[in-house]
Scaffold this motif. Structure first.
Motif: not given
Length: 272
Positions: A17, A112, A239, A252
């Motif tokens: 992330g 993301s 996210h 993220t």
């Protein structure tokens, strides 16, 4: 089947992330008037290779789409909102660009997306982007142990209505971890108190996306690019989060883009 992740596995997803958030920060910070979409795509390919990561998009072949996807980014411009194919297009003043990416590092995935305006921003576009970001934060806040999946969906839908937008129910968030798409599916609207109970260890991607004046969509002939049915502007924010004992953890988050990243990609484009 829903697989709950251990704290150690969530830490491994957080490594992925951090990379995804950082690269999205770079790309959104350098998307400017005169930049070709393929410059963004090739920069992302280089960065993914340098990190030893793997794109979850490359060779992805779901039931829709014409053949395997052969890019590492989804780049959707103006009325395109999801799954836009990178192509030879030079960004123009006022374009609204959505950048979406998912990669795996050492077997653990993060996903993301972010929307930005290139050059001169129309206030209506900024409002649309803001609505997706506020809806995303509302969905994240609802991601607490003991809540229900419908609480996340309802939080997103409530923000959309507050901003005056309708919600399309065909595409939404999803579970992820070892692969890009796992159970459960997360609708961008719903009823609170409904659906599965959220438990620590659940890892999901929350991704509100709205069209300015419709909730209907259409596909391009490429079978991938999804646009608003009436040609109105669109925006998308996403996210990856983990449900933990103490609440939602965003895996993220993006740093603020810096001049170093901008110089790097612009130089790479000039040398290509």
């Amino acid at each position: 089947m829903i697989e709950l992740k251990s704290p150690g596995e969530i830490e491994r997803m957080a490594v992925t992330g951090q990379f995804v958030g950082g690269l999205l920060g770079e790309l959104s910070g350098v998307a400017a008037v005169g930049v070709n979409l393929m410059d963004l795509e090739h920069h992302a390919r280089r960065r993914i290779k340098e990190r030893g990561a793997e794109s979850c998009y490359w060779d992805y072949a779901p039931s829709f789409g014409n053949g395997p996807f052969r890019h590492v980014l989804c780049l959707s411009v103006n009325d395109a909102v999801l799954h836009g194919l990178p192509h030879d297009y030079v960004l123009r003043d006022g374009d609204l660009l959505s950048i979406d990416m998912a990669v795996g590092i050492d077997g653990w995935v993060a996903d993301s997306a972010v929307s930005v305006v290139v050059g001169t921003a129309d206030p209506a576009d900024l409002k649309l982007i803001e609505a997706t970001e506020v809806a995303l934060e509302a969905g994240i806040e609802a991601g607490r142990p003991g809540n229900r999946l419908g609480d996340i969906s309802a939080a997103i839908g409530a923000v959309a209505r507050r901003y005056g937008y309708k919600v399309n129910g065909e595409f939404g968030g999803h579970g992820l971890g070892r692969t890009m798409h796992e159970a459960p599916h997360i609708y961008n609207d719903g009823r609170p108190g409904r659906g599965m109970k959220l438990e620590p260890g659940l890892t999901i991607a929350i991704e509100p996306w709205f069209c300015a004046t419709t909730d209907k969509i259409k596909f391009d002939n490429d079978g991938w690019t999804i646009r608003s049915a009436d040609g109105s502007r669109t925006a998308h924010s996403e996210h990856t989060i983990a449900i933990t004992e103490t609440g939602p953890r965003v895996l993220t988050r993006r740093p603020e883009p810096g001049e170093g990243a901008a110089s790097q990609i612009k130089q790479a484009a000039a040398n290509s």
